[in-house]
Design a protein around this motif. Sequence first.
Motif, short mmCIF file in Angstrom:
data_model
loop_
_atom_site.label_atom_id
_atom_site.label_comp_id
_atom_site.label_asym_id
_atom_site.label_seq_id
_atom_site.Cartn_x
_atom_site.Cartn_y
_atom_site.Cartn_z
N VAL A 135 6.82 -24.94 53.35
CA VAL A 135 6.94 -24.15 54.58
C VAL A 135 5.73 -23.25 54.77
O VAL A 135 5.15 -23.16 55.86
N GLU A 136 5.30 -22.58 53.70
CA GLU A 136 4.18 -21.65 53.81
C GLU A 136 2.89 -22.37 54.17
O GLU A 136 2.14 -21.93 55.06
N GLU A 137 2.61 -23.49 53.50
CA GLU A 137 1.39 -24.24 53.80
C GLU A 137 1.39 -24.78 55.22
O GLU A 137 0.39 -24.72 55.93
N ARG A 138 2.54 -25.35 55.63
CA ARG A 138 2.62 -25.89 56.99
C ARG A 138 2.42 -24.79 58.03
O ARG A 138 1.73 -24.99 59.03
N THR A 139 3.02 -23.64 57.78
CA THR A 139 2.91 -22.54 58.74
C THR A 139 1.47 -22.08 58.87
O THR A 139 0.95 -21.89 59.97
N GLU A 140 0.81 -21.90 57.74
CA GLU A 140 -0.58 -21.42 57.75
C GLU A 140 -1.52 -22.43 58.40
O GLU A 140 -2.36 -22.07 59.23
N ARG A 141 -1.38 -23.69 58.06
CA ARG A 141 -2.26 -24.72 58.62
C ARG A 141 -2.05 -24.89 60.13
O ARG A 141 -3.00 -25.12 60.88
N THR A 142 -0.81 -24.78 60.57
CA THR A 142 -0.54 -24.88 62.00
C THR A 142 -1.20 -23.73 62.75
O THR A 142 -1.74 -23.91 63.86
N THR A 143 -1.18 -22.54 62.16
CA THR A 143 -1.82 -21.38 62.79
C THR A 143 -3.31 -21.61 62.97
O THR A 143 -3.87 -21.37 64.05
N HIS A 144 -3.97 -22.08 61.91
CA HIS A 144 -5.41 -22.35 61.99
C HIS A 144 -5.71 -23.39 63.06
O HIS A 144 -6.70 -23.29 63.79
N PHE A 145 -4.85 -24.38 63.15
CA PHE A 145 -5.07 -25.47 64.11
C PHE A 145 -4.97 -24.96 65.54
O PHE A 145 -5.78 -25.32 66.40
N LEU A 146 -3.97 -24.13 65.82
CA LEU A 146 -3.82 -23.56 67.17
C LEU A 146 -5.07 -22.77 67.55
O LEU A 146 -5.56 -22.85 68.68
N THR A 147 -5.59 -22.00 66.60
CA THR A 147 -6.78 -21.20 66.87
C THR A 147 -8.00 -22.09 67.09
O THR A 147 -8.79 -21.87 68.01
N GLU A 148 -8.14 -23.08 66.24
CA GLU A 148 -9.29 -23.98 66.32
C GLU A 148 -9.37 -24.69 67.66
O GLU A 148 -10.44 -24.80 68.26
N LEU A 149 -8.24 -25.18 68.16
CA LEU A 149 -8.25 -25.97 69.39
C LEU A 149 -8.26 -25.13 70.66
O LEU A 149 -8.78 -25.56 71.69
N THR A 150 -7.66 -23.94 70.62
CA THR A 150 -7.57 -23.14 71.85
C THR A 150 -8.64 -22.05 71.93
O THR A 150 -8.87 -21.49 72.99
N ARG A 151 -9.24 -21.72 70.78
CA ARG A 151 -10.26 -20.65 70.71
C ARG A 151 -9.68 -19.30 71.11
O ARG A 151 -10.36 -18.45 71.69
N ASN A 152 -8.40 -19.14 70.85
CA ASN A 152 -7.74 -17.87 71.07
C ASN A 152 -7.11 -17.41 69.76
O ASN A 152 -7.61 -17.75 68.70
#
Length: 344
Positions: free
Chosen positions: A105-122
């Motif tokens: 759960v922790e790894e998935r949560t953290e990686r998803t956060t980075h991905f949202l930031t990477e693609l949206t630049r927000n």
Amino acid sequence: MTESGLTPRTVEVLHSIVQSYIETGEPVASRTIAQRRKDHLSPATIRNIMADLADMGYLAQPHTSAGRVPTAKAFRHYALSVSQHRSGGADFARLREELIEHPGVEERTERTTHFLTELTRNVGIVAAIPAASQTLERVELVWLPDRRVLMVVVTGDGMIRNQLAQLKVPVSPAELESIRNYLNLEFSGWTMTAIRQELDRRLAEERAAYDTLLTRLSMLYKQGLLEMGMTPLVFLDGTSNLLGLDAHLTTERLRELFRALEEKQRLIEMLDQFLSGRTDELQVHVGLGEAHPALSQFSMIGIRLAATGGVETRLAVLGPMRMNYPRVVSTVSLVSHLLRSLPQ
């Protein structure tokens, strides 16, 4: 007429104004919109439409001689109209592969956060909230050398959580077995919340000080037994993207905003406040001043996913009102779809 009382042509003009303002940050004049359109509407006709939109609260006029700027109501209308296409691509295939390889759960949560930031630049925010209804199936306690104990908790949803405890006094394997049997016999099938409440009551009783089993149990309890996996996980990424934004923030207000976003409880409260609608439904909030004054010119686009594996997921993108809504909406939609499709 649409549900909001706008004709299709009025909606087209409104969205053109929003798009122009996102691109330039400048008040939009009727002539600008006339030049963008292919149907050759005159500036005079567009001025009349803009006047109607202003009366309905979609546009504001900062100065008498200036053009119009979209209000929060206009941004929200535009954001909700954006297609939630799920075409995916190499980036999403990469994320799916990463999440399958790291099922925690922790790894998935953290990686998803980075991905949202990477693609949206927000700013990407993802929280994993344990369901209040989680029940205990069983506890296992493994004796280790040097006064260490491996605490394992299995919940009714099949999730297994473990944590290493370092004790100040030695505990024998036989004592650990007694504690394990006591917990499993007394509390198997109870919700985790109810167990903690009952243990707090029992450990507070005077006799607990004279009961060896309860004394040893108290040590493990203070080390986090029965709390494992019950604390919400919240990850935030991309605050550096807020620097340089034309959001009319003073240096002090920007500091206040950074401090607020660093507070885990504040983030959870913000997600509770703005993602309180139905699960699995994209939600758009424009103008977040009620959460923090420095967020009055910001938007949040997010979604709350139904609990799977005993955990409810909330994911959101925080950015300026002038964000790239098509990119953010499609990213949030596709990532939420991806998370729902992962094997549990």
